[in-house]
Motif scaffolding. Structure first.
Motif, PDB file in Angstrom:
ATOM      1  N   TRP A  88       1.035  -1.251  -0.100  1.00  0.00           N
ATOM      2  CA  TRP A  88      -0.047   0.282   0.125  1.00  0.00           C
ATOM      3  C   TRP A  88       0.666   0.799  -0.036  1.00  0.00           C
ATOM      4  CZ3 TRP A  88      -4.650  -0.562  -1.608  1.00  0.00           C
ATOM      5  CH2 TRP A  88      -5.305  -1.082  -1.238  1.00  0.00           C
ATOM      6  N   GLY A  89       2.271   1.185   0.425  1.00  0.00           N
ATOM      7  CA  GLY A  89       2.930   2.489   0.605  1.00  0.00           C
ATOM      8  C   GLY A  89       3.252   2.517  -0.728  1.00  0.00           C
ATOM      9  N   LEU A  90       3.551   1.348  -1.748  1.00  0.00           N
ATOM     10  CA  LEU A  90       4.025   1.947  -3.084  1.00  0.00           C
ATOM     11  C   LEU A  90       2.451   2.694  -4.149  1.00  0.00           C
ATOM     12  CD1 LEU A  90       5.993  -1.413  -3.517  1.00  0.00           C
ATOM     13  CD2 LEU A  90       7.057   0.867  -3.192  1.00  0.00           C
ATOM     14  N   VAL A  91       2.290   1.599  -3.116  1.00  0.00           N
ATOM     15  CA  VAL A  91       0.315   2.813  -4.093  1.00  0.00           C
ATOM     16  C   VAL A  91       0.661   3.624  -3.798  1.00  0.00           C
ATOM     17  CG1 VAL A  91      -1.477   2.642  -4.489  1.00  0.00           C
ATOM     18  CG2 VAL A  91      -0.653   0.234  -4.169  1.00  0.00           C
ATOM     19  N   GLY A  92       0.703   4.106  -2.809  1.00  0.00           N
ATOM     20  CA  GLY A  92       0.560   5.630  -1.970  1.00  0.00           C
ATOM     21  C   GLY A  92       1.556   5.803  -3.370  1.00  0.00           C
ATOM     22  N   MET A  93       2.654   6.105  -3.000  1.00  0.00           N
ATOM     23  CA  MET A  93       3.807   6.534  -3.516  1.00  0.00           C
ATOM     24  C   MET A  93       3.414   6.786  -4.862  1.00  0.00           C
ATOM     25  SD  MET A  93       8.381   6.125  -2.994  1.00  0.00           S
ATOM     26  CE  MET A  93       7.593   4.207  -4.853  1.00  0.00           C
ATOM     27  N   THR A  94       3.220   6.012  -5.667  1.00  0.00           N
ATOM     28  CA  THR A  94       3.015   5.940  -7.190  1.00  0.00           C
ATOM     29  C   THR A  94       2.377   7.297  -7.181  1.00  0.00           C
ATOM     30  OG1 THR A  94       3.822   3.861  -7.446  1.00  0.00           O
ATOM     31  CG2 THR A  94       3.082   4.442  -9.626  1.00  0.00           C
ATOM     32  N   ALA A  95       0.815   6.720  -6.619  1.00  0.00           N
ATOM     33  CA  ALA A  95      -0.063   7.782  -7.126  1.00  0.00           C
ATOM     34  C   ALA A  95      -0.128   9.178  -6.641  1.00  0.00           C
ATOM     35  CB  ALA A  95      -0.933   7.036  -5.696  1.00  0.00           C
ATOM     36  N   VAL A  96       1.423   9.035  -5.645  1.00  0.00           N
ATOM     37  CA  VAL A  96       1.503  11.101  -5.073  1.00  0.00           C
ATOM     38  C   VAL A  96       2.457  11.229  -6.263  1.00  0.00           C
ATOM     39  CG1 VAL A  96       2.919  11.931  -3.935  1.00  0.00           C
ATOM     40  CG2 VAL A  96       1.680  10.614  -2.553  1.00  0.00           C
ATOM     41  N   LEU A  97       3.000  10.624  -6.662  1.00  0.00           N
ATOM     42  CA  LEU A  97       4.734  10.721  -7.639  1.00  0.00           C
ATOM     43  C   LEU A  97       3.592  10.939  -9.165  1.00  0.00           C
ATOM     44  CD1 LEU A  97       7.263   8.256  -7.085  1.00  0.00           C
ATOM     45  CD2 LEU A  97       7.261  11.433  -6.810  1.00  0.00           C
ATOM     46  N   ALA A  98       2.407  10.551  -9.252  1.00  0.00           N
ATOM     47  CA  ALA A  98       1.529  10.131 -11.096  1.00  0.00           C
ATOM     48  C   ALA A  98       0.936  11.308 -11.072  1.00  0.00           C
ATOM     49  CB  ALA A  98       0.755   8.942 -11.079  1.00  0.00           C
ATOM     50  N   SER A  99       0.755  12.262  -9.726  1.00  0.00           N
ATOM     51  CA  SER A  99      -0.311  13.184  -9.319  1.00  0.00           C
ATOM     52  C   SER A  99       0.496  14.793  -9.208  1.00  0.00           C
ATOM     53  CB  SER A  99      -1.207  12.975  -8.701  1.00  0.00           C
ATOM     54  OG  SER A  99      -1.218  13.214  -7.504  1.00  0.00           O
ATOM     55  N   GLY A 100       1.363  14.694  -8.695  1.00  0.00           N
ATOM     56  CA  GLY A 100       1.983  15.183  -8.768  1.00  0.00           C
ATOM     57  C   GLY A 100       2.628  16.066  -7.423  1.00  0.00           C
ATOM     58  N   VAL A 101       1.625  15.549  -6.862  1.00  0.00           N
ATOM     59  CA  VAL A 101       1.048  16.462  -5.319  1.00  0.00           C
ATOM     60  C   VAL A 101       1.923  16.773  -4.259  1.00  0.00           C
ATOM     61  CG1 VAL A 101      -0.596  16.210  -3.285  1.00  0.00           C
ATOM     62  CG2 VAL A 101      -1.271  15.390  -5.487  1.00  0.00           C
ATOM     63  N   SER A 102       2.276  17.922  -3.671  1.00  0.00           N
ATOM     64  CA  SER A 102       3.086  17.235  -2.593  1.00  0.00           C
ATOM     65  C   SER A 102       2.715  17.037  -1.162  1.00  0.00           C
ATOM     66  CB  SER A 102       4.369  18.816  -2.649  1.00  0.00           C
ATOM     67  OG  SER A 102       3.463  19.447  -2.097  1.00  0.00           O
ATOM     68  N   ILE A 103       3.451  16.356  -0.968  1.00  0.00           N
ATOM     69  CA  ILE A 103       2.886  16.328   1.179  1.00  0.00           C
ATOM     70  C   ILE A 103       4.046  16.041   1.585  1.00  0.00           C
ATOM     71  CG2 ILE A 103       2.050  14.393   2.400  1.00  0.00           C
ATOM     72  CD1 ILE A 103       0.826  13.069  -0.226  1.00  0.00           C
ATOM     73  N   SER A 104       3.432  17.087   2.343  1.00  0.00           N
ATOM     74  CA  SER A 104       4.639  17.562   3.668  1.00  0.00           C
ATOM     75  C   SER A 104       4.955  16.722   4.915  1.00  0.00           C
ATOM     76  CB  SER A 104       4.197  18.549   4.671  1.00  0.00           C
ATOM     77  OG  SER A 104       4.353  18.930   6.294  1.00  0.00           O
ATOM     78  N   GLY A 105       6.334  16.695   4.726  1.00  0.00           N
ATOM     79  CA  GLY A 105       6.300  15.028   5.936  1.00  0.00           C
ATOM     80  C   GLY A 105       6.680  15.015   7.353  1.00  0.00           C
ATOM     81  N   SER A 106       5.306  16.055   7.534  1.00  0.00           N
ATOM     82  CA  SER A 106       4.990  15.698   8.799  1.00  0.00           C
ATOM     83  C   SER A 106       3.614  15.563   9.334  1.00  0.00           C
ATOM     84  CB  SER A 106       5.218  17.546   9.136  1.00  0.00           C
ATOM     85  OG  SER A 106       4.659  18.313   9.019  1.00  0.00           O
ATOM     86  N   ASN A 107       3.020  15.825   7.528  1.00  0.00           N
ATOM     87  CA  ASN A 107       1.711  14.952   7.204  1.00  0.00           C
ATOM     88  C   ASN A 107       1.314  13.910   8.059  1.00  0.00           C
ATOM     89  OD1 ASN A 107      -0.663  15.178   6.967  1.00  0.00           O
ATOM     90  ND2 ASN A 107      -0.777  15.598   5.376  1.00  0.00           N
ATOM     91  N   LEU A 108       1.122  13.569   9.169  1.00  0.00           N
ATOM     92  CA  LEU A 108       1.174  11.234   8.712  1.00  0.00           C
ATOM     93  C   LEU A 108      -0.406  11.065   8.658  1.00  0.00           C
ATOM     94  CD1 LEU A 108       1.883  12.001  12.771  1.00  0.00           C
ATOM     95  CD2 LEU A 108       2.898  11.093  10.825  1.00  0.00           C
TER      96      LEU A 108
END
Length: 135
Positions: A88-108
């Protein structure tokens, strides 16, 4: 004498199962409790959080010893939990990279979403579908 040896073997086997199930439940509960504590803004100290994990693991070990749950199923649940967390982490990472959204590292929230999906996946695979991973 054979009865005493059998009694000792039974006691040692149950004690080993108890300690292994405590370790297994610590592995299961620690990510959820520590992440929940972080999401809530650390309302309890780390030592209290660890104590809560220990109490949950100790209490969760009883059904393994009483015979309702299997130590093998707990091992399968742990395996599927971490494999699905990676998946699920890989799926989420792929979705974030494909969408171009930036997520803060402090966002849990993304981390919590991955762990919730992993816990649900492991529960469904091991206990609902009753898929045996190692047989």
């Amino acid at each position: 004498m054979a009865t005493a040896k059998k009694g000792l073997d039974s006691w040692l086997s149950a004690t080993l199962d108890f300690f292994l199930s405590i370790i297994g439940f610590i592995i299961v509960w620690y990510p959820a409790v520590s992440l929940g504590n972080a999401i809530l803004g650390f309302p309890v100290s780390a030592s209290t959080s660890n104590l809560l994990v220990g109490v949950l693991a100790f209490g969760g070990s009883y059904p393994v010893i009483a015979g309702d749950w299997s130590l093998g199923q707990l091992g399968e649940y742990i395996f599927v939990l971490f494999a699905s967390a990676i998946g699920w982490g890989l799926v989420g990472m792929t979705a974030v990279l494909a969408s171009g959204v930036s997520i803060s590292g402090s966002n849990l929230a993304p981390q919590a979403a991955v762990w919730v999906a992993a816990y649900l996946t492991a529960y469904i695979v091991v206990y609902k579908i009753q898929r045996s991973i190692f047989r």
